[in-house]
Design a protein around this motif. Sequence first.
Motif, mmCIF file in Angstrom:
data_model
loop_
_atom_site.group_PDB
_atom_site.id
_atom_site.type_symbol
_atom_site.label_atom_id
_atom_site.label_comp_id
_atom_site.label_asym_id
_atom_site.label_seq_id
_atom_site.Cartn_x
_atom_site.Cartn_y
_atom_site.Cartn_z
ATOM 1 N N SER A 159 0.823 -1.213 0.000
ATOM 2 C CA SER A 159 0.000 0.000 0.000
ATOM 3 C C SER A 159 0.858 1.266 0.000
ATOM 4 C CB SER A 159 -0.918 0.017 1.214
ATOM 5 O OG SER A 159 -1.659 -1.160 1.244
ATOM 6 N N LYS A 160 1.947 1.208 0.766
ATOM 7 C CA LYS A 160 2.841 2.365 0.856
ATOM 8 C C LYS A 160 3.524 2.644 -0.486
ATOM 9 C CE LYS A 160 5.082 3.625 5.126
ATOM 10 N NZ LYS A 160 6.125 3.357 6.089
ATOM 11 N N TYR A 183 2.674 1.511 -3.452
ATOM 12 C CA TYR A 183 1.709 1.849 -4.502
ATOM 13 C C TYR A 183 1.249 3.310 -4.361
ATOM 14 C CZ TYR A 183 -2.539 2.150 -7.203
ATOM 15 O OH TYR A 183 -3.509 2.577 -8.080
ATOM 16 N N ALA A 184 0.998 3.748 -3.128
ATOM 17 C CA ALA A 184 0.534 5.126 -2.913
ATOM 18 C C ALA A 184 1.565 6.129 -3.433
ATOM 19 C CB ALA A 184 0.272 5.362 -1.427
ATOM 20 N N ARG A 195 0.951 8.651 -6.630
ATOM 21 C CA ARG A 195 1.008 10.119 -6.513
ATOM 22 C C ARG A 195 2.076 10.721 -7.418
ATOM 23 N NH1 ARG A 195 -0.094 9.019 -0.297
ATOM 24 N NH2 ARG A 195 -2.364 9.086 -0.441
ATOM 25 N N VAL A 207 -9.422 18.320 -7.508
ATOM 26 C CA VAL A 207 -8.101 18.793 -7.074
ATOM 27 C C VAL A 207 -7.019 17.846 -7.587
ATOM 28 C CG1 VAL A 207 -6.627 19.235 -5.066
ATOM 29 C CG2 VAL A 207 -9.003 19.955 -5.024
ATOM 30 N N GLU A 208 -7.334 16.564 -7.544
ATOM 31 C CA GLU A 208 -6.383 15.566 -8.030
ATOM 32 C C GLU A 208 -6.100 15.775 -9.525
ATOM 33 O OE1 GLU A 208 -7.370 11.594 -6.661
ATOM 34 O OE2 GLU A 208 -6.112 10.756 -8.225
ATOM 35 N N VAL A 220 -6.512 18.596 -11.184
ATOM 36 C CA VAL A 220 -5.783 19.859 -11.338
ATOM 37 C C VAL A 220 -4.304 19.639 -11.027
ATOM 38 C CG1 VAL A 220 -5.480 22.179 -10.377
ATOM 39 C CG2 VAL A 220 -7.767 21.336 -10.861
ATOM 40 N N PHE A 221 -4.050 18.903 -9.965
ATOM 41 C CA PHE A 221 -2.646 18.643 -9.610
ATOM 42 C C PHE A 221 -1.932 17.912 -10.736
ATOM 43 C CE2 PHE A 221 0.559 15.689 -7.952
ATOM 44 C CZ PHE A 221 1.483 16.612 -7.514
ATOM 45 N N VAL A 249 -1.282 20.498 -13.591
ATOM 46 C CA VAL A 249 -0.252 21.541 -13.388
ATOM 47 C C VAL A 249 1.116 20.920 -13.103
ATOM 48 C CG1 VAL A 249 -1.854 23.333 -12.641
ATOM 49 C CG2 VAL A 249 -0.792 21.869 -10.928
ATOM 50 N N ASN A 279 7.172 15.363 0.002
ATOM 51 C CA ASN A 279 7.071 16.344 1.081
ATOM 52 C C ASN A 279 5.630 16.710 1.408
ATOM 53 O OD1 ASN A 279 7.089 19.622 1.681
ATOM 54 N ND2 ASN A 279 8.626 18.463 2.823
ATOM 55 N N GLN A 280 4.832 16.996 0.391
ATOM 56 C CA GLN A 280 3.490 17.518 0.615
ATOM 57 C C GLN A 280 2.436 16.429 0.806
ATOM 58 O OE1 GLN A 280 2.558 21.255 0.418
ATOM 59 N NE2 GLN A 280 4.585 20.883 1.250
ATOM 60 N N MET A 281 2.640 15.287 0.238
ATOM 61 C CA MET A 281 1.621 14.240 0.321
ATOM 62 C C MET A 281 2.036 13.076 1.216
ATOM 63 S SD MET A 281 0.326 14.241 -3.587
ATOM 64 C CE MET A 281 0.048 15.794 -4.431
ATOM 65 N N ASP A 317 4.307 13.547 3.537
ATOM 66 C CA ASP A 317 4.699 14.238 4.774
ATOM 67 C C ASP A 317 6.115 13.901 5.240
ATOM 68 O OD1 ASP A 317 2.092 15.264 4.760
ATOM 69 O OD2 ASP A 317 1.344 13.582 5.939
ATOM 70 N N ARG A 336 6.807 24.814 -6.365
ATOM 71 C CA ARG A 336 5.651 25.645 -5.983
ATOM 72 C C ARG A 336 5.483 26.801 -6.958
ATOM 73 N NH1 ARG A 336 7.112 24.928 -0.459
ATOM 74 N NH2 ARG A 336 5.602 23.558 0.561
#
Lengths: 198, 175
Positions: free
Chosen positions: A36-37, A39-40, A44, A126-127, A129-130, A133, A148-150, A152, A177
Amino acid sequence: MIPTKESIEPDDRQLVRTIRDGQTDAFEQLVRRKTSKVYALCYRIIGNAEDAKDISQLVFIKLWENLEKYDPQYAFDTWLYRMVTNVAIDFMRNKQSRENAVNSNLRLVKTSADAEQGVNVQRKEVESVFNEVATVLSPKQKTIFVMNQMEDLPSAEIARILGCRESTVRNHLFNARKLMQAQLQKRFPEYARLWSDR
Amino acid sequence: MMSCQNFRAGFQPGTDDAAILEHVRACDACLDWAAGVDPDVLFRSLGGGELIPPGGVDAFVSDVMREVHLRSTESTLVRHHRWPTSWTQRLAVAATLAAAITGAALVYQRDRQTPAVTPGPAVVRRAAASPLRLTTKPVVESYDSEKATIVEVPTEGNGDTQIVMIFDEKLPADL
């Protein structure tokens, strides 16, 4: 005291030792634990479920082939994430060169009326859009942003995973960013307004 | 998970608080609200938690293990057909090769060796068998004499002309 599931289960390092001793079953246990880790993170970074699944499987096969190289004095997850990012970045680079022209013509359509009414945030949107961009980011920038952002992960840990300096990670984050905000302004002004209204 | 009220009271721009992030990743209403306070939270809301690959974890794991077993079998087969790796095996191969080379060299040397002088009654079986014959003198195909001394000059290779010298007083002067 009755031992709990956690206390019975071997940790990652113990599992690796068992696999090195020739027990393939222990590898299955490790794959199950990390699926799961891994794959996630792949999903992303890559933004596509089927590709992410293929890449995750490739990561585990590479893990099997290179398990002898793992040095137990380092955290197993750091080593695993390094493998994930290497495979995912390679995949992104190849994919980017193939699809650059196509992606530049795609965008989500929003009317100016929607923009006037303000943004009602929908997670699925949002997904999308991400993913749109983030096409302006290099594979490495996107990987660092995602971690970093997803995921953490702090920049120091990302630097360890990628084998670079922490300042490099912070630079990549800053640039990512900036690039994404410019892209939002250009293609999704209704979202970009969120930043300009601050 | 914390309540929406607590979330909104505790939310700060740029937060790394795990509980705050957990809430904003699960609650659409609070994400909408938080995006107005800190737009960076938009993309942060996509993270967290673990995802299940299409088809489920069991199918995923069995696919991986099938591939791993396949590759293990392949690598075992390759190992069986590989060059010998132990030093005894290498030594045996080297000794066999050395014996073969030495044997071949000895055979070659023996084939090349020809006697410098043929004693006693001699028979010239082949004289001047070169394809490039430059002389117009009569060709002696065979010569037999009890008093003759016949000398064959050793040749360098198979293509060289075989030189035979015959010393015999009975031979005609112009031969």
